[in-house]
Write an enzyme that holds these catalytic residues in place. Sequence first.
Site, PDB file in Angstrom:
ATOM      1  N   ASP A  17     -45.715  11.130  13.894  1.00  0.00           N
ATOM      2  CA  ASP A  17     -44.745  11.794  14.759  1.00  0.00           C
ATOM      3  C   ASP A  17     -45.378  12.365  16.037  1.00  0.00           C
ATOM      4  O   ASP A  17     -45.191  13.549  16.364  1.00  0.00           O
ATOM      5  CB  ASP A  17     -44.052  12.940  13.999  1.00  0.00           C
ATOM      6  CG  ASP A  17     -43.517  12.514  12.639  1.00  0.00           C
ATOM      7  OD1 ASP A  17     -43.044  11.381  12.523  1.00  0.00           O
ATOM      8  OD2 ASP A  17     -43.575  13.329  11.698  1.00  0.00           O
ATOM      9  N   GLU A 187     -33.151   9.437  14.038  1.00  0.00           N
ATOM     10  CA  GLU A 187     -33.933  10.674  14.181  1.00  0.00           C
ATOM     11  C   GLU A 187     -34.938  10.485  15.313  1.00  0.00           C
ATOM     12  O   GLU A 187     -34.896   9.507  16.039  1.00  0.00           O
ATOM     13  CB  GLU A 187     -34.661  11.014  12.869  1.00  0.00           C
ATOM     14  CG  GLU A 187     -35.580   9.914  12.374  1.00  0.00           C
ATOM     15  CD  GLU A 187     -36.146  10.166  10.984  1.00  0.00           C
ATOM     16  OE1 GLU A 187     -35.680  11.081  10.275  1.00  0.00           O
ATOM     17  OE2 GLU A 187     -37.050   9.410  10.584  1.00  0.00           O
TER      18      GLU A 187
HETATM   19  O1  FUB Z   1     -42.770  13.046   9.332  1.00  0.00           O
HETATM   20  C1  FUB Z   1     -41.655  13.517   8.637  1.00  0.00           C
HETATM   21  C2  FUB Z   1     -40.405  12.873   9.154  1.00  0.00           C
HETATM   22  O2  FUB Z   1     -40.530  11.454   9.057  1.00  0.00           O
HETATM   23  C3  FUB Z   1     -40.139  13.124  10.616  1.00  0.00           C
HETATM   24  O3  FUB Z   1     -39.609  14.375  10.873  1.00  0.00           O
HETATM   25  C4  FUB Z   1     -39.281  11.970  10.915  1.00  0.00           C
HETATM   26  O4  FUB Z   1     -39.090  11.737  12.292  1.00  0.00           O
HETATM   27  C5  FUB Z   1     -40.014  10.849  10.228  1.00  0.00           C
HETATM   28  O5  FUB Z   1     -41.088  10.376  10.985  1.00  0.00           O
END
Ligand code: FUB
Length: 430
Positions: A17, A187
């Site tokens: 991320d 997301e």
């Molecule tokens: O890394 C945890 C979660 O997985 C993140 O918040 C999302 O964007 C995905 O990458």
Amino acid sequence: MSMRNMNPAITSIYTADPSAHVWEDGRMYIYASHDTDPARGCDLMDRYHVFSSGDMVSWRDEGEILGSADVKWGRPEGGFMWAPDCAYKNGTYYFYYPHPSGSDWNHTWKIGVATSTEPARGFTDQGYIEGLGGFSMIDPAVFVDEDNRAYMYYGGGGTCEAGEMNGDMMSIRGSMQEMEGLEDFHEAAWVFKRNGVYYLTYADNLEGSNRMRYATSDQPLGPWTYRGIFLEPTGCPTTHGSVAEFKGQWYLFYHNQELSGEETLRSICIDELHFNPDGSIRTVVQTREGVKPAGEAPQPHPEMKVYAAADSEASGGAVIIAAEGVSAVAGLEAADACCQFHEVDGGVRGGRAEIRLQYAAAEPLSKLRLTVNGRDYSLVNAPSTGGTAVFTGCTGLTVKLEPGSGNLITWTAGRGDIRICRMTVSPLGD
Ligand code: FUB
């Protein structure tokens, strides 16, 4: 130092991320989440690290900046420190991170804020943004416009919301609104501006391996015009990225699972990002080679001290050997084996120090557990160098040392036949 492909860009620990920013000192900083090894889904993610570079290829681990143990309002069991971002305004760095406030993690998400006057150290938690959060409200991204107005974007579970921030950077002016015009949003929202156009990038819902899509607008809060897919599947089920410019070249920062083969042990990668003349983004070519150096290679830290394997104490099956004219500690694959460096100098003031281990390893991925003055820094990766006599590997972490020469650094068996020939310690002067 080993010559290696530059992707993944960070291999010592697992990172995901990435949110990338160039700050006033001219360096590129990556604020990443940290996949704890061994993983249990994304539950145990914790202890954010920051990485910085002046040339896009030599990355300095700036060390841990915040962990769930530092968050008083946070989930009692800890973990769940997911995708963060950082913003700078009027002399303060604001670190935004999603973290649940309760045991029922997926219904208690909050956007926490920690602040510092420096980009990669000294962060103190300030609480969370009131009035936001709840189900799947993750992945905050903050964009500060040229007029110094700031906007927060976040979202998971199919909804992306955004709103303008107040001058305190800790609250939202009015209310968040749903972003219109995004197709198949999942997301990982990220916003940047180029030639007066706002770009909102995000992960889509493709099952098995999300892609990255984007939309553009002439306003920071949309409405958005969907423009397409610019990152095809990486092989990892989650995709999360950021876009930033450095010395005239644009880059995509993203993650894959190339190093571990496991979907929740991810690694940051960097590849060039190119625009067409009409401002659309070309599909990013995912490479193993990574990006070219952009600028001067850094000089070794002036206070760097070298500790030879022969100066260490090996036990539990580990032994000091002479291999190919190099003195090294071997036998670290035995369950109780360890190699200790006593009397490590933390400098006059102590504080952060880069610990780098020079090693040889034949297996695809060896690991060692690093402990400093009794604090467990968990597993450190050591990718293969091509043989147990090929001492070209370099791995390590930035840790905290006590002032003076009373520090004890211990490397214990993790996994694999790894041989250590020397350790360098560079106090970062704080
Ligand atoms: O890394 C945890 C979660 O997985 C993140 O918040 C999302 O964007 C995905 O990458």
